[in-house]
Design a protein around this motif. Sequence first.
Motif, PDB file in Angstrom:
ATOM      1  N   PHE A   1      18.359  -4.828 -16.023  1.00 45.15           N
ATOM      2  CA  PHE A   1      19.360  -4.493 -17.041  1.00 45.15           C
ATOM      3  C   PHE A   1      19.029  -3.146 -17.679  1.00 45.15           C
ATOM      4  N   LEU A   2      20.024  -2.243 -17.700  1.00 46.24           N
ATOM      5  CA  LEU A   2      19.893  -0.957 -18.375  1.00 46.24           C
ATOM      6  C   LEU A   2      20.880  -0.932 -19.539  1.00 46.24           C
TER       7      LEU A   2
ATOM      8  N   GLY B   1      24.582  -0.373 -18.312  1.00 49.66           N
ATOM      9  CA  GLY B   1      25.473  -0.169 -19.443  1.00 49.66           C
ATOM     10  C   GLY B   1      26.225   1.145 -19.360  1.00 49.66           C
ATOM     11  N   PRO B   2      27.355   1.255 -20.068  1.00 54.77           N
ATOM     12  CA  PRO B   2      28.184   2.465 -20.002  1.00 54.77           C
ATOM     13  C   PRO B   2      27.441   3.685 -20.524  1.00 54.77           C
TER      14      PRO B   2
ATOM     15  N   GLY C   1      28.741   0.152 -15.769  1.00 54.11           N
ATOM     16  CA  GLY C   1      29.593   0.436 -16.909  1.00 54.11           C
ATOM     17  C   GLY C   1      30.341   1.748 -16.780  1.00 54.11           C
ATOM     18  N   ASP C   2      31.274   1.953 -17.702  1.00 48.04           N
ATOM     19  CA  ASP C   2      32.112   3.151 -17.711  1.00 48.04           C
ATOM     20  C   ASP C   2      31.278   4.431 -17.707  1.00 48.04           C
ATOM     21  N   GLU C   3      31.781   5.417 -16.955  1.00 48.17           N
ATOM     22  CA  GLU C   3      31.278   6.798 -16.973  1.00 48.17           C
ATOM     23  C   GLU C   3      29.808   6.906 -16.576  1.00 48.17           C
ATOM     24  N   VAL C   4      29.412   6.089 -15.616  1.00 47.84           N
ATOM     25  CA  VAL C   4      28.085   6.199 -15.012  1.00 47.84           C
ATOM     26  C   VAL C   4      28.246   6.925 -13.679  1.00 47.84           C
TER      27      VAL C   4
END
Length: 242
Positions: free
Chosen positions: A234-235, A220-221, A202-205
């Motif tokens: 899954f995070l 997830g972002p 996801g975004d900004e990882v």
Amino acid sequence: MQQHLPDSAATAEDVRLSTGYYLNLNALSPYLARLMARCRTVFDVKPAMVADLDDPTACGLDADRGGTIENGALCQGDVIVQEGARIEAGAQVVGPVLVCSGAVIGAGALVRDYAVIGPGCRIGFGADITRSLLAGHVFAKHPCFVGDSVVGYRVNLGAFCSTTGLRCDRGPVVEPAIEEITVTLDGRRISSGQTKFGAVIGDEVALPAGTVLSPGTLIGPGSVVYPHNHIGGFLPAGSRVR
């Protein structure tokens, strides 16, 4: 016992499998926004991307080829370089590939086989990108491997990070791959419909150097990943992984 859900309505309706869970769809370039609008789940992104690169005229990509390919860059096949993008001398790009406006493929990088490098991305020496979509402003400036994956906006990939898209726990590896990749959510084993599926980031990882992602990893972002050798599963958005 885990439940196997191949192509069910329940899968499509799970927000954790939607592209909008991982990516800010409003921040995407016009082409990527159109692409994502056709994808009910993250599993649909690679097939849709492949279809577009196989027929760039139909999806409007063929008209935008005003970018720079420096002398000394090795380009093979259909490589679409949009205006403002650059492939530097010493880079190797094997199409079909799309390099979006503002992206730079640096010397010593390898981009190949149905990759989309989104606006503002920086791909550096030793990075190998294949069959993957990088949404925008992704930094992969060091040796790393990204395969069969969807990478969000402003993701940073540290040195020697790897997304693993092929199962290797069922005996000898064969090509073409035959073992389907699945994702497990709430004890349900959900089909990806693909034999090679790496990760959705996801975004900004930011992934620290040396991080290896198992097949079917979903991050997830805004998640924070501390130095870690191996991550899978899954995070949720905003996770902190030590």
